[in-house]
Design a protein around this motif. Sequence first.
Motif, mmCIF file in Angstrom:
data_model
loop_
_atom_site.group_PDB
_atom_site.id
_atom_site.type_symbol
_atom_site.label_atom_id
_atom_site.label_comp_id
_atom_site.label_asym_id
_atom_site.label_seq_id
_atom_site.Cartn_x
_atom_site.Cartn_y
_atom_site.Cartn_z
ATOM 1 N N GLU A 275 -1.417 30.932 28.079
ATOM 2 C CA GLU A 275 -0.877 31.784 28.887
ATOM 3 C C GLU A 275 0.341 31.683 29.009
ATOM 4 N N HIS A 276 0.532 30.582 27.727
ATOM 5 C CA HIS A 276 1.947 30.107 27.623
ATOM 6 C C HIS A 276 3.037 28.818 28.810
ATOM 7 N N ARG A 277 1.874 28.125 28.763
ATOM 8 C CA ARG A 277 2.635 27.491 30.234
ATOM 9 C C ARG A 277 2.543 25.684 28.761
ATOM 10 N N VAL A 278 2.689 25.587 27.941
ATOM 11 C CA VAL A 278 2.485 24.446 27.042
ATOM 12 C C VAL A 278 4.124 25.146 26.192
ATOM 13 N N PHE A 279 5.290 23.853 25.996
ATOM 14 C CA PHE A 279 6.568 23.849 25.303
ATOM 15 C C PHE A 279 6.224 22.495 25.036
ATOM 16 N N LEU A 280 6.620 23.223 23.763
ATOM 17 C CA LEU A 280 6.733 21.236 22.804
ATOM 18 C C LEU A 280 7.772 20.524 22.700
ATOM 19 N N ASN A 281 8.328 19.912 23.004
ATOM 20 C CA ASN A 281 9.200 18.864 23.811
ATOM 21 C C ASN A 281 8.816 17.530 22.092
ATOM 22 N N GLY A 282 9.194 17.783 21.621
ATOM 23 C CA GLY A 282 9.052 16.482 20.667
ATOM 24 C C GLY A 282 8.396 16.032 20.031
ATOM 25 N N ASN A 283 7.584 14.967 20.644
ATOM 26 C CA ASN A 283 6.632 14.786 20.440
ATOM 27 C C ASN A 283 5.492 14.968 20.736
ATOM 28 N N LYS A 284 5.884 15.211 21.954
ATOM 29 C CA LYS A 284 4.717 15.494 23.521
ATOM 30 C C LYS A 284 5.047 17.138 24.091
ATOM 31 N N THR A 285 4.433 17.320 25.231
ATOM 32 C CA THR A 285 4.838 18.931 25.764
ATOM 33 C C THR A 285 5.107 19.011 27.122
ATOM 34 N N VAL A 286 5.000 19.386 27.225
ATOM 35 C CA VAL A 286 5.178 19.674 28.971
ATOM 36 C C VAL A 286 4.200 20.812 28.995
ATOM 37 N N VAL A 287 3.130 20.803 30.391
ATOM 38 C CA VAL A 287 2.362 21.856 30.150
ATOM 39 C C VAL A 287 2.687 21.834 31.902
ATOM 40 N N PHE A 288 3.207 22.943 32.174
ATOM 41 C CA PHE A 288 2.647 23.604 32.884
ATOM 42 C C PHE A 288 1.428 23.894 33.728
ATOM 43 N N ARG A 289 0.753 23.598 34.437
ATOM 44 C CA ARG A 289 -0.262 23.656 34.225
ATOM 45 C C ARG A 289 -0.448 24.827 35.711
ATOM 46 N N ARG A 290 -0.019 24.740 36.618
ATOM 47 C CA ARG A 290 0.596 26.177 37.660
ATOM 48 C C ARG A 290 1.350 25.427 38.721
#
Length: 290
Positions: A275-290
């Motif tokens: 659903e394209h909710r995950v962004f790579l942010n270096g060695n971690k992620t930003v996840v917009f769950r809802r």
Amino acid sequence: MLPPVSQLHYILNVSCPDQIGVVSAVTGHLTENACFVEESSDYGDPQTRQFFMRIRFRPTRPGFDPKAFMDGFAAIKDRLDLKLDLYERATRRKVVLMVSKLDHCLNDLLFRYRTGDIRMDIPAIISNHPDLQQLADWHDIPYHYIPVTADTKAEAEKRIEEVLEETQADTIVLARYMQILSASMAEKYHGRIINIHHSFLPGFKGARPYHRAHERGVKLIGATAHYVTADLDEGPIIEQQVERVEHFNSVSDMIAAGRDVECLTLARALRYHLEHRVFLNGNKTVVFRR
């Protein structure tokens, strides 16, 4: 009054250096193109100083042209150093599943695929063992048995990549695929390979994690879904889940609970990714769950 409902729904993902004016510029362009925002999430990371935004929208004018819409960002893109990706929401992505002998994660994903719980196409299942051929056949999905030994690892990986190219796979899921992928393959499919790890990383890596957890008397067991990188089990984490266990639980009890949490964790991570909710942010992620 809401604008008329379009049959087309899009997701716009934006990332850039964190700065003033990004939200205004992006939403202004949407307004100029008569696009109605249905869902919006954004986050500025104070550590990496990166900004991330996900917008789901629908056009309200007939004849919406995605290319012209994206070309219209040119001036804003250069000024704010934007990275932009546009996806049509209805498009089903192609997911190749890789598995060894344990079938619980594979079976769970196939059930979710068959019931429509996760919207995707599965053009192939790849395994280094023949054991789960019958399960793939029942779901009418091509099964590629590609054995792997220390001597044939490079050859096997080449064949795996051929299957991925032939099927035009967007995403690869290691649904308990008990082989370590090469650094070159991890790099080639960066951000596209999702692994499920049978412990709450970074603890209890390696073999027999539930036995080691039992020996330590842990009260919580868990599972971690992450993107695969060249560093084993060190990739950006997408999702984690935990399950409580008690002092009287046996190793078998913990394994059973662990399998349940692995299935749930992997399914959620895959859904967020598709659903394209995950962004790579270096060695971690930003996840917009809802």
